[in-house]
Design a protein around this motif. Structure first.
Motif, PDB file in Angstrom:
ATOM      1  N   ASP A   1      -1.745   3.390   2.397  1.00  0.00           N
ATOM      2  CA  ASP A   1      -1.745   2.015   1.889  1.00  0.00           C
ATOM      3  C   ASP A   1      -1.414   1.977   0.401  1.00  0.00           C
TER       4      ASP A   1
ATOM      5  N   GLN B   1      -4.789 -13.220   3.372  1.00  0.00           N
ATOM      6  CA  GLN B   1      -5.492 -12.099   3.993  1.00  0.00           C
ATOM      7  C   GLN B   1      -5.070 -11.915   5.451  1.00  0.00           C
TER       8      GLN B   1
ATOM      9  N   HIS C   1      -1.565 -10.436   5.433  1.00  0.00           N
ATOM     10  CA  HIS C   1      -1.573  -9.026   5.089  1.00  0.00           C
ATOM     11  C   HIS C   1      -2.111  -8.174   6.242  1.00  0.00           C
ATOM     12  N   GLU C   2      -3.142  -8.653   6.913  1.00  0.00           N
ATOM     13  CA  GLU C   2      -3.699  -7.903   8.033  1.00  0.00           C
ATOM     14  C   GLU C   2      -2.689  -7.815   9.174  1.00  0.00           C
ATOM     15  N   GLU C   3      -1.992  -8.918   9.445  1.00  0.00           N
ATOM     16  CA  GLU C   3      -0.972  -8.892  10.495  1.00  0.00           C
ATOM     17  C   GLU C   3       0.150  -7.919  10.133  1.00  0.00           C
TER      18      GLU C   3
ATOM     19  N   ARG D   1      -0.114  -5.307   8.150  1.00  0.00           N
ATOM     20  CA  ARG D   1      -0.639  -3.945   8.229  1.00  0.00           C
ATOM     21  C   ARG D   1      -0.690  -3.468   9.674  1.00  0.00           C
ATOM     22  N   GLN D   2      -1.135  -4.350  10.582  1.00  0.00           N
ATOM     23  CA  GLN D   2      -1.187  -3.981  11.993  1.00  0.00           C
ATOM     24  C   GLN D   2       0.214  -3.722  12.549  1.00  0.00           C
TER      25      GLN D   2
END
Length: 515
Positions: free
Chosen positions: A454, A293, A296-298, A300-301
Motif C-alpha cells: 500500500d 473512504q 478507496h476501499e473499492e 483497494r479490493q
C-alpha cells in the motif's frame, strides 16, 4: 407601477408535548412546536417607475383579525423610503410565549427576505416604523418573532400589503418557492417563563427593559439549540456575557440595559447563523469523507483481486512448465531404457572394439540466460541508486532490497517515495514484497507485506506490478535460536524485469564452445 406576487406561508402552532404547571425541564428536553404550513400568495409591487410617493394598505391574515396598517412608499435614487403606521395590533405573545415582538419584512418576487426593522407597540396597541430598502419590487409583510434581529421571517405572518385606493399600477403574479422562506422551530424556556411578572403594571421604560432582556434570552436559547456552543463558541459566549451584564446592570440605567440586551440579541443571532452554515459544511464534509473512504476501499479490493488473479495465472503457468519438464524427463528415461539393450546387442554382434570414451559436456544453465549489455548497464545503475539509501544486493532472482519491519505507515511511505524514484527511469519492472518473521505467525507477515505494498502504491508505483506475500518463518537467514536469529524478521523487496536483465552484475554469460 407593476404589481407582483410572492408565495408566503401561514402556520398554526401545536405543542408536541404538554407539560404540567410547575414542572421544569433542562434545555435538552425543552418543548418544540410543530408547524403546519399553508401556502398562500401576497402581492409584490414594483415602485421603480414612480416619481411621486404612493400609499398601500396592510390587511390582517387569518391568524390576526382586526389589525390595520398603511404605508407611504417614496422611491429615491438607490433606495426606497417606507413610512408605516399600524393600529389594533395585540401583543405577539398571543401566538405563544416565545414570540416577543413584531418585525416588518420586504420580500422580493424571488422570495428573498429583508428585515426592515422591529415594530414596537405603545400602550394603545399602535406602532409605527420608518425605514428603507434597496429593493424596487417587493412585498411588505409583518411577522411575530422571538427577537428583533432575526434574519428570516417566521411562519406567523400577521399582516401583508394590499392595494389601496391611492395605489396606481398593474398587478403581475409571480410565484416564489417555499425553500426561500424556510420554516423555523422555536424553543421556549418554561422555567424562565415562570419568573416573569404577571399582571403588574409597569412604566414604558420598564416594559422596554423587560422586553429587551426576554428577547436576548430567546436569541441565546435559539442559538444554543442550533449548536452554537460547538460551531460558534466565542460568539455565543459573548452573547451570554452581554445578557448577564444586562440582567445585573443597575435598574435605574434602563437605557443602558436595553442597549446591552439588544447587542446580545445581535451577537446571538450571528452565532446561530454561523452555526447553521458550519453544521451544514460539516455534514457535507463528512459525506465526502465517507464517499472517499468507500471509493478507496473499492479500489483497494479491485487491485487486490487483480493482483491475486495475476499471481494465480503466474503460478498456473509455472505449474504447467514444471509438469512439461517432468514429462520430458520421463520420455528421455524411457528412450534410454530401450536404446541401451539394443546398443549392447549391436556391439556383441559386430565384436568391434569399443570406441574411446569422451568426457560429457558440462552444460551450465546460466549460459541460456539472455545477455543484453543495455540491461546489464541498467542493472548496475539501479544497484548504485538503491544502495545509497537501502540494504541492497544483486541476486539471480533480481535486485533485492531488505528493510526492517515498518514502525509507522507515514515513515514507510516516505521511504517508498525514494524507492519509487529509483525505479522511475526503468519500464516493465515487477516487484515482489516478501515479509519474514522469526516466529511462525505467517498471518502477521502477510499484513506487513500488504502494508508495504500500500505504501508503494501511495508513492506512485502501479499496483498491478506489485505482489505481496507473507512467508512467516519458512525462509530464515539464520538458524533459529542463534544469536543472529533476529535477522530473520525482515522485509525483502525483489525487483526484476527485462529492463534490468536476468544476469546479476557479479555473473557473466557462458557459451558452449569447447575449452
Amino acid at each position: 407601477m407593476r404589481l407582483l406576487t410572492v408565495t408566503l406561508f401561514v402556520c398554526s402552532l401545536v405543542p408536541m408535548a404538554a407539560q404540567t404547571p410547575g414542572t421544569t425541564t433542562d434545555r435538552s428536553s425543552q418543548p418544540l412546536y410543530r408547524v403546519t404550513i399553508v401556502s398562500r400568495t401576497t402581492k409584490a409591487f414594483n415602485y421603480g417607475f414612480l416619481s411621486i410617493p404612493t400609499k398601500i394598505d396592510f390587511a390582517p391574515t387569518p391568524v390576526l383579525t382586526g389589525a390595520k396598517g398603511e404605508a407611504t412608499i417614496e422611491p429615491k435614487r438607490g433606495s426606497t423610503l417606507i413610512s408605516a403606521h399600524f393600529s389594533n395590533v395585540p401583543p405577539p405573545t398571543r401566538f405563544g410565549p416565545q414570540y416577543l415582538t413584531y418585525v416588518v419584512w420586504a420580500i422580493s418576487p424571488e422570495g428573498r427576505a429583508q428585515n426592515l426593522g422591529e415594530l414596537s407597540l405603545d400602550g394603545g396597541n399602535k406602532g409605527k416604523l420608518s425605514t428603507s430598502t434597496p429593493l424596487q419590487s417587493f412585498a411588505l409583510i409583518v411577522t411575530a418573532e422571538p427577537y428583533y434581529s432575526v434574519t428570516q421571517p417566521s411562519d406567523v405572518v400577521v399582516m401583508e400589503n394590499v392595494k389601496a385606493p391611492e395605489t396606481v399600477g398593474k398587478v403581475e403574479e409571480v410565484n416564489a418557492t417555499f425553500e426561500l422562506l424556510p420554516r423555523k422551530d422555536f424553543t421556549f424556556d418554561t422555567a424562565a417563563a415562570q419568573t416573569r411578572p404577571g399582571g403588574k403594571p409597569v412604566s414604558r421604560a420598564e416594559y422596554d427593559v423587560i422586553l429587551a432582556v426576554y428577547q436576548a434570552q430567546n436569541a441565546v436559547q435559539l442559538a444554543e439549540a442550533q449548536g452554537a456552543d460547538k460551531y460558534a463558541p466565542e460568539r455565543i459566549a459573548k452573547a451570554r456575557q452581554l445578557l448577564n451584564q444586562a440582567r445585573t446592570y443597575p435598574q435605574n440605567q434602563k437605557q443602558e440595559i436595553v442597549s446591552m440586551a439588544r447587542e446580545a440579541v445581535q451577537v446571538a443571532e450571528d452565532s446561530r447563523a454561523i452555526s447553521i452554515k458550519r453544521a451544514e459544511a460539516d455534514k457535507v464534509a463528512s459525506e465526502q469523507i465517507r464517499a472517499t473512504q468507500v471509493q478507496h476501499e473499492e479500489e483497494r479490493q479491485r487491485l487486490l483481486a487483480q493482483t491475486q488473479s495475476v499471481a494465480e495465472q503466474r503460478d498456473a503457468a509455472q505449474a504447467r512448465l514444471e509438469a512439461q519438464a517432468r514429462a520430458e524427463d520421463r520420455a528421455k528415461l524411457n528412450a534410454q531404457s530401450v536404446q541401451q539393450p539394443r546398443a549392447e546387442a549391436d556391439r556383441q554382434v559386430t565384436a568391434a572394439p569399443p570406441a574411446p570414451s569422451r568426457d560429457a559436456v558440462a552444460v551450465d544453465p546460466q549460459q541460456f540466460r539472455k545477455f543484453d549489455p543495455n540491461s546489464t548497464e541498467n542493472r548496475r545503475r539501479l544497484m548504485a541508486t538503491l544502495s545509497n539509501g537501502f540494504d541492497t544486493i544483486d541476486t539471480p532472482r533480481g535486485v533485492q532490497v531488505t528493510i526492517e519491519i515498518p514502525a509507522s505507515s507515514d515513515a514507510l511511505v516516505g521511504r517508498m517515495r525514494a524507492f519509487a524514484a529509483a525505479l522511475q527511469p526503468f519500464r516493465e519492472l515487477h516487484i515482489e514484497v516478501g515479509a519474514h518473521s522469526a516466529g511462525p505467525d505467517s498471518g502477521r507477515t502477510g499484513r506487513e507485506a500488504e502494508m508495504v505494498r500500500d505504501a508503494m502504491i501511495a508513492a506512485g508505483i502501479p499496483a498491478n506490478t506489485i505482489l505481496a506475500r507473507g512467508y512467516g518463518d519458512t525462509r530464515p537467514r539464520e538458524a533459529k535460536g542463534s544469536s543472529n536469529g533476529g535477522r530473520n524478521q525482515r522485509i525483502e523487496i525483489v525487483v526484476a524485469g527485462d529492463a534490468i536483465g536476468s544476469v546479476p552484475t557479479w555473473d557473466r554469460p557462458y557459451t558452449l564452445r569447447p575449452r
